[in-house]
Design a protein around this motif. Structure first.
Motif, short mmCIF file in Angstrom:
data_model
loop_
_atom_site.label_atom_id
_atom_site.label_comp_id
_atom_site.label_asym_id
_atom_site.label_seq_id
_atom_site.Cartn_x
_atom_site.Cartn_y
_atom_site.Cartn_z
N TYR A 18 0.85 -1.19 0.00
CA TYR A 18 0.00 0.00 0.00
C TYR A 18 0.88 1.23 0.00
O TYR A 18 1.88 1.29 0.69
CB TYR A 18 -0.90 0.00 1.24
N LEU A 19 0.49 2.22 -0.80
CA LEU A 19 1.27 3.45 -0.87
C LEU A 19 0.97 4.38 0.30
O LEU A 19 1.82 5.14 0.73
CB LEU A 19 0.99 4.18 -2.19
N GLU A 20 -0.24 4.32 0.83
CA GLU A 20 -0.64 5.18 1.93
C GLU A 20 -1.34 4.36 3.00
O GLU A 20 -1.97 3.34 2.70
CB GLU A 20 -1.58 6.28 1.45
N SER A 21 -1.26 4.83 4.25
CA SER A 21 -1.92 4.11 5.32
C SER A 21 -3.44 4.12 5.15
O SER A 21 -4.11 3.15 5.49
CB SER A 21 -1.53 4.68 6.68
N ALA A 22 -3.99 5.20 4.58
CA ALA A 22 -5.44 5.27 4.36
C ALA A 22 -5.90 4.16 3.42
O ALA A 22 -6.98 3.58 3.62
CB ALA A 22 -5.83 6.63 3.81
N PHE A 67 -13.38 -5.40 8.46
CA PHE A 67 -14.20 -5.31 9.66
C PHE A 67 -14.25 -3.88 10.16
O PHE A 67 -13.22 -3.26 10.42
CB PHE A 67 -13.64 -6.23 10.76
N THR A 68 -15.45 -3.35 10.32
CA THR A 68 -15.64 -1.95 10.69
C THR A 68 -14.95 -1.61 12.00
O THR A 68 -14.25 -0.59 12.10
CB THR A 68 -17.15 -1.62 10.80
N GLU A 69 -15.13 -2.44 13.02
CA GLU A 69 -14.54 -2.16 14.32
C GLU A 69 -13.01 -2.11 14.24
O GLU A 69 -12.36 -1.23 14.82
CB GLU A 69 -14.96 -3.20 15.36
N THR A 70 -12.43 -3.05 13.52
CA THR A 70 -10.98 -3.08 13.36
C THR A 70 -10.51 -1.88 12.57
O THR A 70 -9.51 -1.23 12.93
CB THR A 70 -10.54 -4.39 12.66
N ARG A 71 -11.20 -1.56 11.51
CA ARG A 71 -10.84 -0.41 10.67
C ARG A 71 -10.87 0.87 11.52
O ARG A 71 -9.95 1.69 11.46
CB ARG A 71 -11.79 -0.31 9.49
N ASP A 72 -11.92 1.05 12.32
CA ASP A 72 -12.02 2.24 13.18
C ASP A 72 -10.88 2.29 14.19
O ASP A 72 -10.29 3.35 14.44
CB ASP A 72 -13.37 2.26 13.90
N TYR A 73 -10.56 1.13 14.77
CA TYR A 73 -9.49 1.06 15.76
C TYR A 73 -8.14 1.43 15.12
O TYR A 73 -7.37 2.21 15.69
CB TYR A 73 -9.43 -0.34 16.37
N VAL A 74 -7.87 0.90 13.95
CA VAL A 74 -6.61 1.18 13.27
C VAL A 74 -6.52 2.67 12.94
O VAL A 74 -5.46 3.29 13.08
CB VAL A 74 -6.45 0.30 12.01
N ILE A 117 -7.80 5.10 14.64
CA ILE A 117 -7.51 5.78 15.91
C ILE A 117 -6.03 5.63 16.26
O ILE A 117 -5.37 6.60 16.67
CB ILE A 117 -8.41 5.23 17.04
N VAL A 118 -5.49 4.42 16.10
CA VAL A 118 -4.08 4.19 16.42
C VAL A 118 -3.18 5.03 15.52
O VAL A 118 -2.21 5.65 16.00
CB VAL A 118 -3.73 2.69 16.29
N ILE A 119 -3.47 5.09 14.24
CA ILE A 119 -2.67 5.89 13.30
C ILE A 119 -2.74 7.37 13.67
O ILE A 119 -1.73 8.08 13.69
CB ILE A 119 -3.12 5.64 11.85
N ARG A 120 -3.95 7.85 14.01
CA ARG A 120 -4.12 9.25 14.40
C ARG A 120 -3.32 9.54 15.68
O ARG A 120 -2.62 10.54 15.76
CB ARG A 120 -5.59 9.58 14.62
N ASN A 121 -3.42 8.66 16.67
CA ASN A 121 -2.70 8.87 17.92
C ASN A 121 -1.19 8.80 17.73
O ASN A 121 -0.45 9.53 18.40
CB ASN A 121 -3.16 7.87 18.97
N ALA A 122 -0.73 7.97 16.84
CA ALA A 122 0.70 7.90 16.55
C ALA A 122 1.20 9.22 15.98
O ALA A 122 2.29 9.69 16.33
CB ALA A 122 1.00 6.74 15.59
N GLU A 123 0.41 9.84 15.12
CA GLU A 123 0.79 11.13 14.55
C GLU A 123 0.82 12.21 15.63
O GLU A 123 1.74 13.03 15.67
CB GLU A 123 -0.17 11.53 13.42
N VAL A 124 -0.16 12.20 16.51
CA VAL A 124 -0.18 13.17 17.62
C VAL A 124 1.05 12.96 18.49
O VAL A 124 1.72 13.92 18.89
CB VAL A 124 -1.48 13.04 18.45
N TYR A 125 1.39 11.71 18.79
CA TYR A 125 2.58 11.39 19.59
C TYR A 125 3.83 11.95 18.92
O TYR A 125 4.68 12.56 19.58
CB TYR A 125 2.69 9.89 19.76
#
Length: 69
Positions: free
Chosen positions: A3-7, A15-22, A24-32
């Protein structure tokens, strides 16, 4: 698959729940990274306690010690 991009990767998760969780993790990693910088990973820091970290002195002082303000 590559994949060229994380999106693109996130959207491929079926799976919707897994997709949403991932997302969130990607967003939080960027904030970190914004807060601690790209060198803020455990691998790039020397072992030991983190210095210059805000501490709640009232929780870390011995019983009976006073805080000068």
């Amino acid at each position: 698959q590559n994949y060229l991009e994380s999106a693109e990767f996130v959207e491929s998760i079926p799976f919707t729940e897994t997709r949403d969780y991932v997302q969130i993790v990607i967003r939080n990693a960027e904030v970190y990274r914004q807060v601690y910088g790209p060198e803020g990973t455990a691998e790039s820091r020397p072992p030991g306690p983190v210095r210059n970290h805000p501490v709640n002195a009232e929780k870390t002082l011995p019983a009976g010690a006073e805080i000068s303000r």
